[in-house]
Design a protein around this motif. Structure first.
Motif, PDB file in Angstrom:
ATOM      1  N   SER A  26       0.818  -1.211   0.000  1.00 45.69           N
ATOM      2  CA  SER A  26       0.000   0.000   0.000  1.00 45.69           C
ATOM      3  C   SER A  26       0.856   1.268   0.000  1.00 45.69           C
ATOM      4  N   ILE A  27       2.124   1.185   0.427  1.00 47.33           N
ATOM      5  CA  ILE A  27       2.949   2.402   0.416  1.00 47.33           C
ATOM      6  C   ILE A  27       3.890   2.450  -0.790  1.00 47.33           C
ATOM      7  N   ASN A  28       3.850   1.398  -1.616  1.00 41.56           N
ATOM      8  CA  ASN A  28       4.749   1.400  -2.777  1.00 41.56           C
ATOM      9  C   ASN A  28       4.091   2.106  -3.963  1.00 41.56           C
ATOM     10  N   ALA A  53      12.171   2.917  14.150  1.00 47.10           N
ATOM     11  CA  ALA A  53      13.243   2.024  14.626  1.00 47.10           C
ATOM     12  C   ALA A  53      13.430   0.760  13.779  1.00 47.10           C
ATOM     13  N   THR A  54      13.422   0.916  12.460  1.00 49.92           N
ATOM     14  CA  THR A  54      13.857  -0.190  11.601  1.00 49.92           C
ATOM     15  C   THR A  54      15.391  -0.194  11.655  1.00 49.92           C
ATOM     16  N   PRO A  55      16.049  -1.209  11.103  1.00 47.27           N
ATOM     17  CA  PRO A  55      17.516  -1.193  11.142  1.00 47.27           C
ATOM     18  C   PRO A  55      18.127   0.098  10.590  1.00 47.27           C
ATOM     19  N   ASN A  56      17.562   0.656   9.527  1.00 43.56           N
ATOM     20  CA  ASN A  56      18.133   1.899   8.987  1.00 43.56           C
ATOM     21  C   ASN A  56      17.953   3.073   9.943  1.00 43.56           C
ATOM     22  N   GLY A  57      16.850   3.080  10.667  1.00 44.96           N
ATOM     23  CA  GLY A  57      16.639   4.141  11.643  1.00 44.96           C
ATOM     24  C   GLY A  57      17.524   3.971  12.866  1.00 44.96           C
ATOM     25  N   VAL A  58      17.681   2.735  13.325  1.00 44.14           N
ATOM     26  CA  VAL A  58      18.446   2.458  14.547  1.00 44.14           C
ATOM     27  C   VAL A  58      19.917   2.857  14.403  1.00 44.14           C
ATOM     28  N   LYS A  59      20.460   2.741  13.193  1.00 43.51           N
ATOM     29  CA  LYS A  59      21.866   3.162  13.001  1.00 43.51           C
ATOM     30  C   LYS A  59      22.075   4.571  13.545  1.00 43.51           C
ATOM     31  N   VAL A  60      21.145   5.457  13.228  1.00 45.99           N
ATOM     32  CA  VAL A  60      21.330   6.873  13.557  1.00 45.99           C
ATOM     33  C   VAL A  60      21.059   7.143  15.043  1.00 45.99           C
ATOM     34  N   ARG A  83       5.571   7.230  10.758  1.00 42.89           N
ATOM     35  CA  ARG A  83       4.901   5.923  10.595  1.00 42.89           C
ATOM     36  C   ARG A  83       4.818   5.630   9.097  1.00 42.89           C
ATOM     37  N   ILE A  84       5.784   4.824   8.618  1.00 41.82           N
ATOM     38  CA  ILE A  84       5.860   4.618   7.163  1.00 41.82           C
ATOM     39  C   ILE A  84       4.666   3.825   6.647  1.00 41.82           C
ATOM     40  N   SER A  85       4.069   2.971   7.494  1.00 40.98           N
ATOM     41  CA  SER A  85       2.915   2.199   7.008  1.00 40.98           C
ATOM     42  C   SER A  85       1.700   3.108   6.833  1.00 40.98           C
ATOM     43  N   ASP A  88       3.510   8.616   6.298  1.00 48.26           N
ATOM     44  CA  ASP A  88       4.071   9.897   6.777  1.00 48.26           C
ATOM     45  C   ASP A  88       5.262  10.352   5.939  1.00 48.26           C
ATOM     46  N   GLN A  89       5.967   9.401   5.319  1.00 46.85           N
ATOM     47  CA  GLN A  89       7.166   9.751   4.538  1.00 46.85           C
ATOM     48  C   GLN A  89       6.821  10.483   3.239  1.00 46.85           C
ATOM     49  N   PHE A  90       5.520  10.534   2.927  1.00 48.78           N
ATOM     50  CA  PHE A  90       5.102  11.233   1.703  1.00 48.78           C
ATOM     51  C   PHE A  90       4.517  12.612   1.990  1.00 48.78           C
ATOM     52  N   GLY A  91       4.587  13.059   3.233  1.00 48.87           N
ATOM     53  CA  GLY A  91       4.148  14.423   3.570  1.00 48.87           C
ATOM     54  C   GLY A  91       5.137  15.429   2.988  1.00 48.87           C
ATOM     55  N   ASN A 100      13.726  11.254  -1.232  1.00 51.32           N
ATOM     56  CA  ASN A 100      13.592   9.813  -1.489  1.00 51.32           C
ATOM     57  C   ASN A 100      12.495   9.186  -0.624  1.00 51.32           C
ATOM     58  N   SER A 101      11.850   9.979   0.253  1.00 51.56           N
ATOM     59  CA  SER A 101      10.711   9.504   1.063  1.00 51.56           C
ATOM     60  C   SER A 101      11.003   8.224   1.845  1.00 51.56           C
ATOM     61  N   LYS A 102      12.157   8.182   2.490  1.00 52.38           N
ATOM     62  CA  LYS A 102      12.443   7.020   3.346  1.00 52.38           C
ATOM     63  C   LYS A 102      13.096   7.505   4.627  1.00 52.38           C
ATOM     64  N   ILE A 103      12.783   6.827   5.722  1.00 52.71           N
ATOM     65  CA  ILE A 103      13.482   7.135   6.977  1.00 52.71           C
ATOM     66  C   ILE A 103      14.843   6.475   6.907  1.00 52.71           C
ATOM     67  N   PRO A 104      15.852   7.002   7.632  1.00 56.84           N
ATOM     68  CA  PRO A 104      15.822   8.176   8.496  1.00 56.84           C
ATOM     69  C   PRO A 104      16.144   9.451   7.717  1.00 56.84           C
ATOM     70  N   ALA A 105      15.687  10.602   8.270  1.00 56.30           N
ATOM     71  CA  ALA A 105      16.053  11.905   7.710  1.00 56.30           C
ATOM     72  C   ALA A 105      16.419  12.815   8.874  1.00 56.30           C
ATOM     73  N   PHE A 118      19.947  13.065   4.237  1.00 58.19           N
ATOM     74  CA  PHE A 118      19.220  11.805   4.119  1.00 58.19           C
ATOM     75  C   PHE A 118      20.168  10.707   3.663  1.00 58.19           C
ATOM     76  N   GLU A 119      19.708   9.468   3.743  1.00 59.02           N
ATOM     77  CA  GLU A 119      20.485   8.235   3.583  1.00 59.02           C
ATOM     78  C   GLU A 119      21.257   7.998   4.889  1.00 59.02           C
ATOM     79  N   SER A 120      20.980   6.869   5.514  1.00 58.36           N
ATOM     80  CA  SER A 120      21.555   6.606   6.842  1.00 58.36           C
ATOM     81  C   SER A 120      23.086   6.648   6.829  1.00 58.36           C
ATOM     82  N   GLY A 121      23.727   6.167   5.752  1.00 57.81           N
ATOM     83  CA  GLY A 121      25.192   6.193   5.695  1.00 57.81           C
ATOM     84  C   GLY A 121      25.700   7.627   5.656  1.00 57.81           C
ATOM     85  N   LYS A 296       7.519  -3.547  10.644  1.00 58.90           N
ATOM     86  CA  LYS A 296       8.900  -3.085  10.477  1.00 58.90           C
ATOM     87  C   LYS A 296       9.168  -2.890   8.991  1.00 58.90           C
ATOM     88  N   GLY A 297       9.983  -1.914   8.641  1.00 59.01           N
ATOM     89  CA  GLY A 297      10.242  -1.615   7.220  1.00 59.01           C
ATOM     90  C   GLY A 297      11.226  -2.550   6.615  1.00 59.01           C
TER      91      GLY A 297
END
Ligand SMILES: N[C@@H](CCC(=O)N[C@@H](CS)C(=O)NCC(=O)O)C(=O)O
Length: 297
Positions: A26-28, A53-60, A83-85, A88-91, A100-105, A118-121, A296-297
């Motif tokens: 539904s979010i794709n 708090a998906t793995p990409n969010g937890v890194k930060v 809440r990506i489900s 919210d990432q499309f606001g 790129n509409s993805k957490i984290p930002a 943006f981009e966790s790395g 989880k994402g």
């Protein structure tokens, strides 16, 4: 060869909006940009994090908690829940920080002009350079650290978007896809295991942003926390990854980082938003309300 009907792609791909595309379908969307107007909230700290708090969010959040533990007061942050489900990432406000509409930002408001990252790395590298921490200064060790950081950014999509998607989320189990990505993920675990047989942490003797990037994904996988795939992938065989994952899991900052923006699991491990260090004691869901399950994402 497998249990799904053969598919001949049409000449031109079409977006089948109503077809069951599995969890998260539904979010794709095949288009970028905002779907609705919505400003982002802003707190009082220099750093504003918009995440989950998906793995990409937890890194930060692990990096921010580690910086604070080292005494870097400029790393104080407000962590807002995205809440990506629920899309919210499309606001519009979120898309302005991350097209790129993805957490984290991250929005760094410490200077005269807010800096979006943006981009966790990129966020890990930005914070490491800003505070002069968790990134080795010596050229060779720094190169090692950046190699593992970028290894993670290139490898995890095979774990999440490849293996995780087809093993846990796709509406049908496709043997070809699961075999292909299980093979690749086991190879990646072996890459890490061989490196960690030679070295305490990925870049050498010191814990760095490379470990912070890799741990939420591969440390979690090794402990059976991702996709319920521990037995399937025989993760206990990667003993050096196990040792390294345990060492990071034992760090108080890593434990705090995992709780920030978490909306699933044990309510005492869920801190939906983080605005003060004391929130870990007073605002987890066991203290303020019921835990709500969220994907989880
Ligand atoms: N390469 C990106 C990946 C970020 C990413 O995939 N985020 C996921 C959650 S883990 C997301 O926000 N998904 C929402 C969506 O795809 O709409 C990074 O490391 O920051």
């Amino acid at each position: 060869m497998n249990d799904v009907p053969a598919y001949s792609p049409p000449k031109i791909w079409q977006w089948k909006k109503d077809k069951d595309g599995g969890r998260f379908a539904s979010i794709n969307r095949p288009i970028a940009g905002p779907t609705h107007d919505k400003d982002l909230p802003v707190g009082r700290h220099p750093l504003q994090l918009y995440s989950l708090a998906t793995p990409n969010g937890v890194k930060v959040t692990v990096m921010l908690e580690e910086l604070l533990a080292l005494g870097h007061k400029g790393a104080e942050y407000d962590a807002w829940l995205i809440r990506i489900s629920e899309g919210d990432q499309f606001g519009s406000g979120f898309v302005a920080v991350n097209p790129n509409s993805k957490i984290p930002a991250l929005l760094d408001r410490s200077g005269p002009k807010p800096i979006p990252v943006f981009e966790s790395g990129a966020i890990l590298l930005y914070l490491a350079e800003k505070f002069g921490a968790f990134l080795p200064k010596d050229g060779a060790t720094r190169a090692e650290c950046l190699s593992w950081l970028f290894w993670q950014m290139g490898s995890a999509p095979y774990l999440g978007g490849g293996f995780g998607h087809f093993y846990a989320y796709a509406p049908t189990k496709i043997e070809y896809a699961i075999d292909r990505f299980a093979m690749e993920v086991k190879r990646q675990l072996d890459v890490l295991d061989r490196r960690l047989a030679q070295s305490e942490y990925l870049a050498g003797t010191d814990y760095t942003i490379a470990d912070m990037a890799v741990w939420p994904w591969y440390g979690g996988l090794a402990k059976g926390r991702l996709y319920g795939a521990g037995e399937f992938l025989q993760v206990q065989d990667y003993q050096n990854v196990q040792r390294w994952s345990d060492a990071i899991t034992g760090r108080p900052a890593a434990q705090r980082g995992r709780k920030v923006n978490c909306t699933w699991g044990d309510p005492s491990d869920q801190l939906h938003e983080r605005h003060e260090a004391s929130d870990f004691e007073t605002k987890t869901q066991d203290k303020v309300g019921d835990g709500t399950a969220a994907p989880k994402g």
